[in-house]
Design an enzyme around this catalytic site. Structure first.
Site, PDB file in Angstrom:
ATOM      1  NE  ARG A   1     -32.155 135.179 -24.413  1.00  8.67           N
ATOM      2  CZ  ARG A   1     -32.424 136.329 -23.809  1.00  8.67           C
ATOM      3  NH1 ARG A   1     -33.648 136.681 -23.563  1.00  8.67           N
ATOM      4  NH2 ARG A   1     -31.437 137.136 -23.445  1.00  8.67           N
TER       5      ARG A   1
ATOM      6  NE  ARG B   1     -32.761 145.096 -20.842  1.00  9.95           N
ATOM      7  CZ  ARG B   1     -32.283 143.876 -20.614  1.00  9.95           C
ATOM      8  NH1 ARG B   1     -33.018 142.831 -20.866  1.00  9.95           N
ATOM      9  NH2 ARG B   1     -31.072 143.711 -20.134  1.00  9.95           N
TER      10      ARG B   1
ATOM     11  CE  LYS C   1     -27.915 135.083 -20.007  1.00  6.42           C
ATOM     12  NZ  LYS C   1     -27.978 136.498 -20.405  1.00  6.42           N
ATOM     13  CG  ASN C   2     -25.547 138.151 -17.744  1.00  5.22           C
ATOM     14  OD1 ASN C   2     -25.980 137.695 -18.811  1.00  5.22           O
ATOM     15  ND2 ASN C   2     -26.342 138.618 -16.793  1.00  5.22           N
TER      16      ASN C   2
ATOM     17  CB  CYS D   1     -36.811 142.699 -24.202  1.00  2.00           C
ATOM     18  SG  CYS D   1     -36.139 143.209 -22.644  1.00  2.00           S
TER      19      CYS D   1
ATOM     20  CG  ASP E   1     -30.319 139.079 -14.156  1.00  2.00           C
ATOM     21  OD1 ASP E   1     -31.247 139.797 -14.551  1.00  2.00           O
ATOM     22  OD2 ASP E   1     -29.217 139.016 -14.740  1.00  2.00           O
TER      23      ASP E   1
HETATM   24  C1  UD1 Z   1     -27.231 143.351 -17.713  1.00  2.00           C
HETATM   25  C2  UD1 Z   1     -27.448 141.855 -17.671  1.00  2.00           C
HETATM   26  C3  UD1 Z   1     -28.864 141.544 -17.208  1.00  2.00           C
HETATM   27  C4  UD1 Z   1     -29.154 142.221 -15.870  1.00  2.00           C
HETATM   28  C5  UD1 Z   1     -28.826 143.709 -15.946  1.00  2.00           C
HETATM   29  C6  UD1 Z   1     -28.938 144.403 -14.617  1.00  2.00           C
HETATM   30  C7  UD1 Z   1     -25.996 141.034 -19.387  1.00  2.00           C
HETATM   31  C8  UD1 Z   1     -25.856 140.412 -20.718  1.00  2.00           C
HETATM   32  N1  UD1 Z   1     -27.226 141.322 -18.986  1.00  2.00           N
HETATM   33  O1  UD1 Z   1     -28.131 143.892 -18.667  1.00  2.00           O
HETATM   34  O2  UD1 Z   1     -28.995 140.129 -17.078  1.00  2.00           O
HETATM   35  O3  UD1 Z   1     -30.515 142.075 -15.563  1.00  2.00           O
HETATM   36  O4  UD1 Z   1     -27.478 143.900 -16.420  1.00  2.00           O
HETATM   37  O5  UD1 Z   1     -28.121 143.804 -13.680  1.00  2.00           O
HETATM   38  O6  UD1 Z   1     -25.029 141.222 -18.680  1.00  2.00           O
HETATM   39  N2  UD1 Z   1     -30.289 151.829 -18.982  1.00  2.00           N
HETATM   40  C9  UD1 Z   1     -30.541 153.067 -19.507  1.00  2.00           C
HETATM   41  N3  UD1 Z   1     -29.763 153.480 -20.563  1.00  2.00           N
HETATM   42  C10 UD1 Z   1     -28.773 152.704 -21.088  1.00  2.00           C
HETATM   43  C11 UD1 Z   1     -28.529 151.432 -20.512  1.00  2.00           C
HETATM   44  C12 UD1 Z   1     -29.307 151.022 -19.452  1.00  2.00           C
HETATM   45  O7  UD1 Z   1     -31.422 153.797 -19.060  1.00  2.00           O
HETATM   46  O8  UD1 Z   1     -28.103 153.130 -22.026  1.00  2.00           O
HETATM   47  C13 UD1 Z   1     -31.123 151.373 -17.837  1.00  2.00           C
HETATM   48  C14 UD1 Z   1     -31.881 150.081 -18.122  1.00  2.00           C
HETATM   49  O9  UD1 Z   1     -33.097 150.344 -18.804  1.00  2.00           O
HETATM   50  C15 UD1 Z   1     -32.082 149.526 -16.726  1.00  2.00           C
HETATM   51  C16 UD1 Z   1     -30.796 149.943 -16.014  1.00  2.00           C
HETATM   52  O10 UD1 Z   1     -30.249 151.015 -16.770  1.00  2.00           O
HETATM   53  O11 UD1 Z   1     -33.175 150.162 -16.134  1.00  2.00           O
HETATM   54  C17 UD1 Z   1     -29.766 148.843 -15.877  1.00  2.00           C
HETATM   55  O12 UD1 Z   1     -29.544 148.254 -17.144  1.00  2.00           O
HETATM   56  P1  UD1 Z   1     -28.129 147.625 -17.522  1.00  2.00           P
HETATM   57  O13 UD1 Z   1     -27.310 147.502 -16.303  1.00  2.00           O
HETATM   58  O14 UD1 Z   1     -27.571 148.388 -18.662  1.00  2.00           O
HETATM   59  O15 UD1 Z   1     -28.558 146.190 -18.023  1.00  2.00           O
HETATM   60  P2  UD1 Z   1     -27.919 145.354 -19.209  1.00  2.00           P
HETATM   61  O16 UD1 Z   1     -26.485 145.647 -19.340  1.00  2.00           O
HETATM   62  O17 UD1 Z   1     -28.778 145.486 -20.398  1.00  2.00           O
END
Ligand code: UD1
Length: 417
Positions: A397, A121, A22-23, A116, A305
């Site tokens: 999902r 996030r 999925k990811n 969420c 995850d």
């Molecule tokens: C992706 C995965 C999710 C997984 C996560 C971490 C997908 C669709 N989802 O989510 O399943 O749990 O990686 O491995 O691939 N952050 C910020 N600012 C930003 C972006 C992120 O502070 O602009 C923080 C987030 O709040 C979190 C951390 O960075 O604490 C990691 O998040 P991120 O790696 O971005 O997760 P996703 O890409 O949303």
């Protein structure tokens, strides 16, 4: 609303074929927006988030249809630049269309994903990176209004924090930017590598130049391509834990064991037997589970995850364990539900103390997010009697055919409408 009923106490035995990731599929689908030619995607999992992303692409003007199991996407007439709240709110990965829309059209209006269950996030890293490529933006009424008056220009971007989504958005955007972009401190999850492999197939000039660094030289022509998405690491890890928690014996197929090294090492430390082959892992459970201290971390660390699932398993250890959640601020929603099943887990900020020697009791349960819900199923598989899990749309999902796969290996599980 649908529910799942699980009757526990069965050891799982047999083999499970792992679906596409999925990811990995979500950013690849978003990246198809870069192209005006036909793209054929194989091995997409049949899960709700993928439907949502395809609906988002269709709302942007993409034509997409499944022929057997392959998705054909044609963006020849794709011309809309507006990603609505109703599609982005249910799935945070919707923000991944921002990079490609800006790269293609120089402007876009995309809904903020919002918070969420697992934390606030933010998307600041996505926006900071895009600004470096020449994007101006304002946030108004829950939308990011972004435009690049002179088109995207290559730049040097260092991520202050490792983010899977921000790395993916910036990689996709930089593919059509003028000149060279270097991205440093990137996420190196295999799903990010799958995205770069896909982009290379499309003719993009993307190269990993160091452990966490990528160099991208913008191109103007995107080719037609066929691509098969990688396997789902988290689904594979979940079924490995299912075998361990039920003291079962499973073959997990269609995977690359090397990409699950951290998970395999941890399960071996816990005391289960694991034999890896070319594209499969054989796992044999053990009555004696050893306690462990685990921290989640970006890849190659232990994935957040799988944190909820390993927590359920550690409740069965002979001694107490510690888990530290280093990625998300509020990812312990499953703790209260596991405790309702007899677990004794104490939350201390971003850490939990997991008491061992627990025999789970069946209960009526509430799923709170995707991975939290599956941890409840894992616990229910070991509990005597019937557990009912409500709000299972969270599971739909991200897990393809969960009940079917579990039933095939001996679980007593059924969906109630
Ligand atoms: C992706 C995965 C999710 C997984 C996560 C971490 C997908 C669709 N989802 O989510 O399943 O749990 O990686 O491995 O691939 N952050 C910020 N600012 C930003 C972006 C992120 O502070 O602009 C923080 C987030 O709040 C979190 C951390 O960075 O604490 C990691 O998040 P991120 O790696 O971005 O997760 P996703 O890409 O949303």
């Amino acid at each position: 609303m649908q529910k799942l009923e699980v009757f526990g106490s069965n050891k799982l035995k047999g083999q499970i074929n792992i679906s596409g990731s999925k990811n990995a599929s979500l950013p690849i689908l978003a990246a198809t927006l870069l192209s005006n030619k036909k793209i054929y995607l194989r091995n997409l999992p049949k899960v709700k988030d993928i439907d949502t992303m395809i609906n988002l692409l269709k709302s942007l003007g993409s034509k997409a249809k499944f022929v057997k199991k392959n998705l054909i996407i044609n963006n020849f007439y794709q011309d809309k630049k507006f990603a609505a709240y109703k599609l982005v709110k249910t799935m945070r990965a919707g923000i991944l269309v921002l990079g490609p829309l800006l790269a293609k059209f120089g402007n876009a209006k995309v809904s903020l994903p919002g918070g969420c269950a697992i934390g606030s996030r933010p998307i600041d890293l996505h926006l900071k990176g895009l600004s470096k490529l020449g994007v101006k933006y304002k946030i108004d009424q829950g939308y990011v209004h972004a435009f690049a008056p002179k088109g995207l220009r290559g730049s040097k971007i260092h991520f202050s924090k490792i983010s899977v989504g921000a790395t993916e958005n910036l990689i996709i955007a930089a593919c059509l930017a003028k000149g060279t972009t270097t991205l440093t401190n990137c996420a190196i999850e295999p799903e990010v590598k799958d995205l770069t492999n896909f982009l290379i197939k499309l003719g993009c000039n993307v190269k990993w130049i160091g452990k966490r660094s990528i160099k991208i030289v913008g191109v103007s022509d995107i080719k037609q391509a066929t691509y098969s998405v990688m396997f789902d690491r988290i689904e594979a890890g979940t079924y490995l834990i299912a075998a361990a928690i039920t003291e079962g014996n499973l073959k997990i197929k269609n995977i690359i064991p090397g990409l699950l090294k951290t998970e395999i090492d941890i399960l071996k430390k816990i005391g289960v037997k694991i034999i890896t082959k070319n594209k499969e892992i054989k796992i044999i459970g053990n009555k004696k589970i050893k306690s462990l201290n685990i921290k989640t971390a970006p890849y190659p660390g232990f994935p957040t995850d799988l944190q909820a699932q390993i927590m359920a398993l550690l409740c069965k250890a002979k001694k107490d364990s510690f888990i530290e959640e280093k990625i998300f601020e509020n990812r312990f929603m499953h703790v209260a539900e596991l405790n309702r099943m007899g677990a004794q887990i104490k939350t201390l900020g971003n850490k939990v103390l997991v008491k061992g020697n627990i025999n789970f009791a069946s209960a009526e349960l509430m799923a709170t997010d995707l991975r939290a819900s599956v941890s409840l199923i894992l616990a229910a598989l070991t509990a005597k009697g019937k557990s009912t899990i409500n709000r299972i749309y969270h599971l739909d999902r991200g897990y393809e055919d969960l009940e079917k796969k579990l039933k095939k290996v001996g679980a007593k599980i059924r969906r109630i409408n």
